[in-house]
Scaffold this motif. Sequence first.
Motif, PDB file in Angstrom:
ATOM      1  N   GLN A 167       0.805  -1.209  -0.082  1.00 23.19           N
ATOM      2  CA  GLN A 167       0.030  -0.050   0.046  1.00 23.19           C
ATOM      3  C   GLN A 167       0.773   1.161  -0.025  1.00 23.19           C
ATOM      4  N   TYR A 168       1.954   1.117   0.839  1.00 26.94           N
ATOM      5  CA  TYR A 168       2.796   2.199   0.678  1.00 26.94           C
ATOM      6  C   TYR A 168       3.649   2.646  -0.412  1.00 26.94           C
ATOM      7  N   ILE A 169       4.019   1.419  -1.132  1.00 29.14           N
ATOM      8  CA  ILE A 169       4.816   1.530  -2.365  1.00 29.14           C
ATOM      9  C   ILE A 169       3.670   2.082  -3.563  1.00 29.14           C
ATOM     10  N   TYR A 170       2.619   1.650  -3.330  1.00 27.07           N
ATOM     11  CA  TYR A 170       1.631   2.334  -4.367  1.00 27.07           C
ATOM     12  C   TYR A 170       1.432   3.779  -4.093  1.00 27.07           C
ATOM     13  N   GLN A 171       1.094   4.166  -2.826  1.00 28.97           N
ATOM     14  CA  GLN A 171       0.979   5.534  -2.443  1.00 28.97           C
ATOM     15  C   GLN A 171       2.300   6.503  -2.931  1.00 28.97           C
ATOM     16  N   GLN A 172       3.490   5.919  -3.112  1.00 29.55           N
ATOM     17  CA  GLN A 172       4.659   6.455  -3.884  1.00 29.55           C
ATOM     18  C   GLN A 172       4.598   6.391  -5.276  1.00 29.55           C
ATOM     19  N   GLY A 173       3.475   5.987  -5.813  1.00 28.65           N
ATOM     20  CA  GLY A 173       3.325   6.129  -7.233  1.00 28.65           C
ATOM     21  C   GLY A 173       3.947   5.032  -8.029  1.00 28.65           C
ATOM     22  N   HIS A 174       4.277   3.889  -7.226  1.00 28.97           N
ATOM     23  CA  HIS A 174       4.863   2.756  -8.074  1.00 28.97           C
ATOM     24  C   HIS A 174       3.669   1.689  -8.598  1.00 28.97           C
ATOM     25  N   ARG A 175       3.780   1.210  -9.896  1.00 28.88           N
ATOM     26  CA  ARG A 175       2.899   0.219 -10.199  1.00 28.88           C
ATOM     27  C   ARG A 175       3.478  -0.926 -10.609  1.00 28.88           C
ATOM     28  N   ARG A 176       4.934  -1.093 -10.846  1.00 30.55           N
ATOM     29  CA  ARG A 176       5.290  -2.382 -11.361  1.00 30.55           C
ATOM     30  C   ARG A 176       6.528  -2.672 -10.229  1.00 30.55           C
ATOM     31  N   LEU A 177       6.248  -4.034  -9.803  1.00 31.79           N
ATOM     32  CA  LEU A 177       6.696  -4.567  -8.589  1.00 31.79           C
ATOM     33  C   LEU A 177       7.692  -5.871  -9.020  1.00 31.79           C
ATOM     34  N   GLY A 178       8.837  -5.961  -8.288  1.00 30.02           N
ATOM     35  CA  GLY A 178       9.617  -7.037  -8.444  1.00 30.02           C
ATOM     36  C   GLY A 178       9.697  -7.856  -7.121  1.00 30.02           C
ATOM     37  N   ILE A 179       9.852  -9.024  -7.125  1.00 27.00           N
ATOM     38  CA  ILE A 179       9.954  -9.692  -5.888  1.00 27.00           C
ATOM     39  C   ILE A 179      11.196 -10.693  -5.626  1.00 27.00           C
ATOM     40  N   ILE A 180      12.059 -10.697  -4.573  1.00 29.95           N
ATOM     41  CA  ILE A 180      13.225 -11.471  -4.438  1.00 29.95           C
ATOM     42  C   ILE A 180      12.692 -12.216  -3.177  1.00 29.95           C
ATOM     43  N   ASN A 181      12.296 -13.358  -3.214  1.00 31.05           N
ATOM     44  CA  ASN A 181      11.917 -14.204  -1.890  1.00 31.05           C
ATOM     45  C   ASN A 181      12.865 -15.037  -1.529  1.00 31.05           C
ATOM     46  N   GLY A 182      12.608 -15.484  -0.266  1.00 30.32           N
ATOM     47  CA  GLY A 182      13.423 -16.388   0.530  1.00 30.32           C
ATOM     48  C   GLY A 182      13.272 -17.832   0.360  1.00 30.32           C
ATOM     49  N   SER A 183      13.399 -18.764   1.329  1.00 29.30           N
ATOM     50  CA  SER A 183      13.495 -20.231   0.868  1.00 29.30           C
ATOM     51  C   SER A 183      12.190 -20.803   0.666  1.00 29.30           C
ATOM     52  N   ALA A 184      11.997 -21.413  -0.176  1.00 29.00           N
ATOM     53  CA  ALA A 184      10.805 -21.964  -0.709  1.00 29.00           C
ATOM     54  C   ALA A 184      10.199 -22.946   0.343  1.00 29.00           C
ATOM     55  N   GLU A 185      10.908 -23.702   0.999  1.00 28.01           N
ATOM     56  CA  GLU A 185      10.352 -24.570   2.123  1.00 28.01           C
ATOM     57  C   GLU A 185       9.941 -23.738   3.618  1.00 28.01           C
ATOM     58  N   PHE A 186      10.281 -22.397   3.600  1.00 25.62           N
ATOM     59  CA  PHE A 186       9.876 -21.870   4.981  1.00 25.62           C
ATOM     60  C   PHE A 186       8.400 -21.183   4.630  1.00 25.62           C
ATOM     61  N   ILE A 187       7.735 -21.201   5.685  1.00 22.17           N
ATOM     62  CA  ILE A 187       6.349 -20.711   5.533  1.00 22.17           C
ATOM     63  C   ILE A 187       6.296 -19.189   5.356  1.00 22.17           C
ATOM     64  N   THR A 188       7.344 -18.667   6.201  1.00 19.71           N
ATOM     65  CA  THR A 188       7.335 -17.117   6.151  1.00 19.71           C
ATOM     66  C   THR A 188       7.531 -16.617   4.531  1.00 19.71           C
ATOM     67  N   SER A 189       8.243 -17.355   3.740  1.00 20.96           N
ATOM     68  CA  SER A 189       8.484 -16.932   2.167  1.00 20.96           C
ATOM     69  C   SER A 189       6.820 -16.949   1.759  1.00 20.96           C
ATOM     70  N   GLU A 190       6.231 -18.370   2.055  1.00 21.42           N
ATOM     71  CA  GLU A 190       5.035 -18.201   1.181  1.00 21.42           C
ATOM     72  C   GLU A 190       4.107 -17.272   1.723  1.00 21.42           C
ATOM     73  N   VAL A 191       3.967 -16.895   2.966  1.00 25.73           N
ATOM     74  CA  VAL A 191       3.141 -16.074   3.868  1.00 25.73           C
ATOM     75  C   VAL A 191       3.311 -14.524   3.286  1.00 25.73           C
ATOM     76  N   ARG A 192       4.495 -14.349   3.106  1.00 26.46           N
ATOM     77  CA  ARG A 192       4.793 -12.778   2.618  1.00 26.46           C
ATOM     78  C   ARG A 192       4.406 -12.613   1.085  1.00 26.46           C
ATOM     79  N   TYR A 193       4.753 -13.697   0.432  1.00 27.42           N
ATOM     80  CA  TYR A 193       4.554 -13.558  -1.218  1.00 27.42           C
ATOM     81  C   TYR A 193       3.157 -13.462  -1.323  1.00 27.42           C
ATOM     82  N   ILE A 194       2.271 -14.344  -0.444  1.00 24.73           N
ATOM     83  CA  ILE A 194       0.604 -14.267  -0.702  1.00 24.73           C
ATOM     84  C   ILE A 194       0.322 -12.927  -0.429  1.00 24.73           C
TER      85      ILE A 194
END
Length: 332
Positions: A167-194
């Motif tokens: 929401q903050y990034i959107y308010q700064q005017g950004h519309r195109r996002l990239g994501i660098i995520n962590g370990s696929a086996e970790f629940i934190t990676s999944e939850v943050r990506y969702i």
Amino acid sequence: MVTINDVAKLAGVSRSTASRAFTPNSSIKQITKEKVFTAAKQLNYSPNFSARSLVTQKKYVIGVFMSRIHADMSTYFSNIISSANAGLPSNYLLSVAGIDQLEDFDQSVRNRFDGVIVVSQSKNDDTFIDKLKEARIPTVVVLRRVDLPEIDNIYANDRVAMHNLVQYIYQQGHRRLGIINGSAEFITSEVRYIGIKEQAKKLKMNIVPSATKQGQFSLTTGEVMMNEILNQPRSDWPTCVICASDDIALGALKACHQHDLSVPRDISLTGFDNIPYSMVSTPSLTTIENPLSLMIENGMKFLLQRISNSATERQTLVIEPSLIIRSSVSLQ
């Protein structure tokens, strides 16, 4: 040899009162406890916890078990240990290990701990948690949500934290996002990506497929994955890359410097965790305050209540992480 009887006599209390002064959570007045401790110090007396454990069946050891212990977790590791140690009773020892390194539960864990805090990032830890439950070892699971009726649980709402960040990034005017995520086996990676996907979809933001990467929660992942993003034509770049940890973001920042890019003028970055280095990097990182210390501190409180049998019902605590706005996201 100085005994508890000598301490009791000098402190002017009964033997049982002197003994209880060295027992955590005992019903004894603080002023009386201080008198006993002062007498013990004067006599150079140290309680024999090995002998006492034979009577009380206590081990005076708390275990902290993490999904795994690896070289890239120095700040993360120190936060866990310092927070656990801060809430540890003075007559207890702390033992730390990685679940992935355990070979024999019966030999390494059973009958060796009064209680255990499991800092769990993966469902792979469930077998270990089930064994703790079967062995009747008081247990608190922190970091990820678990739905086990006899296990106390503390975790952070990372999903909502990512909603707020996007929401903050959107308010700064950004519309195109990239994501660098962590370990696929970790629940934190999944939850943050969702959380990122949900809010981006709600705001009609574009998550660039070629700038969506997954690796480990490490500096190396950040550097390597960001280089892959930056090696694409500039027209394919996102305007902001969300990193699943500050370590990843700092590695990504290094890659930007290697490409002679200015953050956030040329591309914006965010992290997650609010480690000390995120405050002193150039630029300082916009990130999420991971309430890890608070989770561990409350986990120790829950566990000591379990050990003393003062907690009867399952306890659950969900903590809301905070958005930390600094200098790594530009106004578009």
